[in-house]
Design an enzyme around this catalytic site. Structure first.
Site, PDB file in Angstrom:
ATOM      1  N   LYS A 104       2.525  13.692  90.955  1.00 23.24           N
ATOM      2  CA  LYS A 104       2.474  14.750  90.468  1.00 23.24           C
ATOM      3  C   LYS A 104       2.656  15.458  88.746  1.00 23.24           C
ATOM      4  CE  LYS A 104       3.270  17.839  93.926  1.00 23.24           C
ATOM      5  NZ  LYS A 104       4.536  17.624  95.795  1.00 23.24           N
TER       6      LYS A 104
HETATM    7  N1  GLU Z   1       4.638  19.577 102.134  1.00 27.36           N
HETATM    8  C1  GLU Z   1       4.536  17.769 102.708  1.00 27.36           C
HETATM    9  C2  GLU Z   1       3.564  17.214 101.030  1.00 27.36           C
HETATM   10  O1  GLU Z   1       3.881  17.643 100.695  1.00 27.36           O
HETATM   11  C3  GLU Z   1       3.253  17.371 103.559  1.00 27.36           C
HETATM   12  C4  GLU Z   1       3.739  17.713 104.850  1.00 27.36           C
HETATM   13  C5  GLU Z   1       3.276  16.837 106.066  1.00 27.36           C
HETATM   14  O2  GLU Z   1       1.889  17.303 105.924  1.00 27.36           O
HETATM   15  O3  GLU Z   1       3.155  17.042 106.955  1.00 27.36           O
HETATM   16  O4  GLU Z   1       4.453  16.050 100.160  1.00 27.36           O
END
Ligand code: GLU
Length: 278
Positions: A251
């Protein structure tokens, strides 16, 4: 019918790496005439921002990705996660942990032995031994605490578990390597591991496509599926894209956000081609 999903945490803008992840899940569903779901994993109030969530949705649409049904925003369902935690607590599998990061570091330094799990040093169990009466008094006094899973007990209760990875085949789950993981954090009544496992089941996801960086986490998710008696999806962990310097996209790489590429005049087709999904 195949049901896949993309589940970003809105801690920043969509970048090439996460766009690739979204495209992988979307393609798998669309090629098979299945469903593709979108879930915003915004449980962490200190790191997630609504404007990032909106920007992610806009970038996905710009890339040509469409999704089925409503977007599920985890922050709207904290009560459900709390209820799930109560069920684990009812089985005696959770304990409150009052430790700060420095308490844990000091204990690890003192004991001179620090087993390392896939997510870093294993919690040395400081709060596991606190008597029930003291726990209750400290909670009643409002002392901030997380909730940890008593891993040894959970593993004993669940017994041996396997999961299927599309590429690697049958994997024996070894969640014990993580130690007593946090299932509810001090600042939010849930955690990534808890919410992701419950929601994949609730939304009927049967093919989890996500990056290799989350491969190890699947050991914990498999255990939670057993503890909550949930169906077990198939897992497909995709490679992580790297920049020309060999490092993973992250990011912090502003120039590689979809927003920046759009502003620089690239078309959606060009951006899809950049990640090999043209
Ligand atoms: N929310 C998680 C992330 O942005 C990914 C969750 C998942 O794909 O299991 O890294």
């Amino acid at each position: 019918m195949i049901v896949t999903r993309f589940a970003p945490s809105p801690t920043g803008l969509l970048h090439l790496g996460s766009a690739y992840s979204a495209l992988v899940g979307w393609r798998r569903a669309r090629d098979a005439g299945g469903r593709f779901l979108l879930r915003i994993e915004d449980i962490d109030p200190t790191r997630c921002q609504p404007e990032h969530a909106e920007a992610i949705l806009e970038d996905l649409a710009w890339l040509g990705i469409d999704w089925d049904g409503e977007v599920r925003r985890q922050s709207e369902y904290l009560g459900e996660y709390r209820a799930a935690l109560d069920r684990l607590a009812g089985k005696g599998l959770l304990y409150p942990c009052f430790c700060t990061r420095s308490d844990i570091e000091a204990e690890i330094a003192r004991s001179g032995h620090a087993p390392h799990g896939p997510e870093g040093p294993v919690y040395p169990g400081i709060c596991r031994a606190i008597p029930a009466s003291e726990r209750e008094a400290r909670i009643a006094a409002g002392e901030p605490h997380a909730l940890r899973l008593d891993m040894a007990q959970a593993v004993a209760l669940a017994g041996p578990l396997d999961w299927q990875d599309e590429e690697k085949g049958t994997i024996r789950a070894t969640p014990e390597a993580f130690g007593d993981v946090v299932l509810a954090r001090k600042e939010t009544p849930t955690s990534y591991h808890l919410s992701v496992t419950l929601d994949d089941a609730l939304q009927g996801v049967n093919l989890v496509t996500r990056g290799m960086d989350l491969f190890e986490a699947t050991h914990i998710h498999r255990l939670l599926q057993a503890l909550f008696d949930l169906p077990v999806p198939l897992y497909a962990h995709h490679r992580l894209l790297t920049g020309s310097d060999g490092r993973r996209y992250a990011k912090r790489d502003r120039s590689l956000t979809i927003a920046a590429l759009r502003e620089a005049g690239h078309s959606a087709a060009e951006v899809r081609a950049m990640v090999g999904m043209g």
